[in-house]
Enzyme design. Structure first.
Site, PDB file in Angstrom:
ATOM      1  N   HIS A 469      38.192  31.484  44.231  1.00 44.05           N
ATOM      2  CA  HIS A 469      38.150  32.927  43.976  1.00 44.05           C
ATOM      3  C   HIS A 469      37.010  33.615  44.728  1.00 44.05           C
ATOM      4  O   HIS A 469      36.961  34.838  44.799  1.00 44.05           O
ATOM      5  CB  HIS A 469      37.996  33.161  42.468  1.00 44.05           C
ATOM      6  CG  HIS A 469      38.582  34.468  42.003  1.00 44.05           C
ATOM      7  ND1 HIS A 469      39.114  35.400  42.873  1.00 44.05           N
ATOM      8  CD2 HIS A 469      38.724  35.005  40.761  1.00 44.05           C
ATOM      9  CE1 HIS A 469      39.548  36.449  42.188  1.00 44.05           C
ATOM     10  NE2 HIS A 469      39.322  36.223  40.903  1.00 44.05           N
ATOM     11  N   ASP A 473      41.333  36.583  46.501  1.00 47.51           N
ATOM     12  CA  ASP A 473      41.500  37.412  45.302  1.00 47.51           C
ATOM     13  C   ASP A 473      42.796  37.028  44.575  1.00 47.51           C
ATOM     14  O   ASP A 473      43.687  36.391  45.148  1.00 47.51           O
ATOM     15  CB  ASP A 473      41.557  38.890  45.683  1.00 47.51           C
ATOM     16  CG  ASP A 473      40.217  39.399  46.213  1.00 47.51           C
ATOM     17  OD1 ASP A 473      39.179  38.856  45.782  1.00 47.51           O
ATOM     18  OD2 ASP A 473      40.220  40.315  47.044  1.00 47.51           O
TER      19      ASP A 473
END
Length: 498
Positions: A469, A473
């Site tokens: 992450h 995204d």
């Protein structure tokens, strides 16, 4: 005059290492190219040689410390007369090591593979005093990637074992000494026919496959519990697998339960040292958890279109290309298609930079008897379905045989892991650093689904994408997985690049 010893280049995208072992201490004399210490990275082990002869001075980076490329490790004092003495001694010792006592032959460590510098002695198949034939297997070594068998260079008698089981040996080192005088030992066997049947019945003249011996130890089986199908009754790895899978006799009714004492439990435990490969896997997976901000997103795919297409063309495909059409080429192509739209899943973080890859080196996770490895199909985005299937088959065979080189497991940009072959219905794959994404495939299972307002039975598979992450995204991760799903449910999209 003082010479600095610094960290050498560590390889592509590797910026730091850990000082694993110092082979010398301050004040020790060193010769040119003599190994001073060993560094470990998340990919390889690197040895640091002395660039000059002299005396080791200050050690700046102690064992366990993390150092960057070109960092100062130690210093060497070039004093007059400091180095020649050990060098001369080494030269005097060299003939003794090479020739050994008169009538003795050295058993060297065989080639361990590219960039592999040491191994652990896993098993000795012979003991001191045993006679051996030329090329008979006498030991098995383990590296962090493969197992290596050691043959006898010629017939003789084991005179000395220089390294015990569990000991570490360097590439090019000496494992044992053979006495050439024992080469005549097999002759008495012909003069004593009465002893031959007894030896045959005890299977002492039949050497089982080293991989079979190892698997028997892992499965808790003895040789008399396995039927050998090899030449002269030699037990092969497949024989052990069959014996392990055979149904066991019904166990007697258990006695009334009672709390066992710690001593009783300890007596029934078995403690086995982790192999180098398992240690490397454990360290890398824990590093992935500690470093990446790892999340997993899930979806499911209707495999009917792929299965229908495969059924229609598989015979013609195999006849033309000489390889079976499997599911992995469809998944590889679908991932390549999705990576073009979401390039951050095919990128990696290097310090404060994001490195985007304008190519796809696809890692395909493969389970082996010694652990999980990830061979890499380089430039998979330039390959056809047949090319991908052939390469996957080739790499899979090398992985199972323990023949993969270090180069064949480096440089991957994205990984596919198929837990479905083991029956997994749903799981969260763990990242293969420094990659930012890994796709988990699972078992294909018939399930009721709604299609155009009607409930139908379809072959469904759950998909899982684990991603970093820090660079990917949630939107990008979901988009990637949806594109994979769309390509598999309508394979013509791959041809139309949609």
């Amino acid at each position: 005059m003082s010479t600095e010893v610094r960290v050498p280049a560590l390889g592509e995208s590797v910026t730091e290492a850990t000082v694993a072992t110092w082979f010398k201490k301050p004040g020790d004399a060193v010769a040119v190219d003599e190994m001073l210490c060993e560094l470990e990275t998340d990919k390889v082990t690197v040895e640091v040689p002395a660039s000059v002869a002299g005396t080791l001075g200050e050690i700046v980076a102690a064992e366990g410390e993390t150092v960057g490329v070109n960092a100062l490790l130690a210093t060497i004092s070039e004093g007059e007369g400091a180095a020649p003495a050990p060098a001369a001694a080494a030269k005097e010792d060299a003939p003794a090591a090479a020739e050994a006592p008169k009538g003795h032959i050295d058993v060297p460590v065989p080639s361990l593979g590219e960039s592999v510098t040491e191994a652990t002695v896993a098993s000795w198949f012979k003991k001191v005093g045993d006679t051996v034939e030329a090329d008979e297997m006498i030991a098995e070594l383990e590296t962090d990637k493969v197992s290596v068998e050691v043959p006898a260079p010629q017939a003789g008698t084991i005179a000395k074992l220089l390294v015990e089981e569990g000991g570490t040996v360097q590439a090019g080192g000496i494992l044992a000494e053979l006495s050439a005088e024992g080469a005549a030992a097999p002759a008495p066997k012909a003069e004593a026919p009465a002893a031959a049947p007894a030896a045959a019945s005890g299977s002492k003249d039949v050497e089982n496959a080293p991989s079979a011996n190892k698997m028997m130890a892992e499965k808790g089986l003895t040789a008399d519990q396995v039927t050998g199908t090899g030449r002269d009754g030699r037990i092969m790895k497949e024989d052990v697998m069959k014996a392990a899978a055979a149904p066991k006799a019904a166990a007697p009714a258990p006695a009334a339960p009672r709390a066992p004492s710690p001593a009783e439990d300890a007596a029934r435990e078995e403690r086995v040292k982790m192999t180098r490969l398992r240690q490397t896997i454990a360290r890398r997976l824990k590093d992935a958890q500690n470093t990446a901000a790892m999340l997993t997103t899930y979806n499911e795919v209707d495999m009917k279109a792929v299965m229908d297409l495969r059924k229609k063309y598989k015979d013609e495909f195999e006849k033309k290309h000489g390889v079976r059409l499997g599911f992995m080429s469809f998944f590889t192509k679908a991932c390549i298609h999705a990576l073009k739209e979401v390039p951050e899943v095919n990128a990696e973080i290097d310090g404060t930079d994001v490195v985007y890859k304008n190519f796809v080196h696809m890692g395909v996770a493969a389970g082996t008897p010694t652990g999980l490895v990830v061979p890499v199909i380089r430039d998979a985005d330039q390959m056809s379905f047949a090319g991908i299937e052939k390469k996957i088959g080739e790499m899979g065979k090398k992985a199972r045989d323990g023949k993969l080189s270090m180069a064949e497991m480096q440089g991957g940009t994205f990984t596919i892991s198929n837990g479905g072959v083991y029956g997994s219905l749903m799981s969260s794959p763990i990242l293969n650093p420094p990659q930012s994404g890994i796709l988990g495939m699972h078992k294909i299972q018939d399930r009721p689904v709604v299609v155009n307002g009607e409930i139908v039975i379809r072959p469904m598979m759950y998909l899982a994408l684990s991603y970093d992450h820090r660079i990917v995204d949630g939107k990008g991760a979901v988009t990637f997985l949806v594109r994979v799903k769309e390509a598999l449910e309508d394979p013509q999209r791959l041809l139309m690049d949609l």
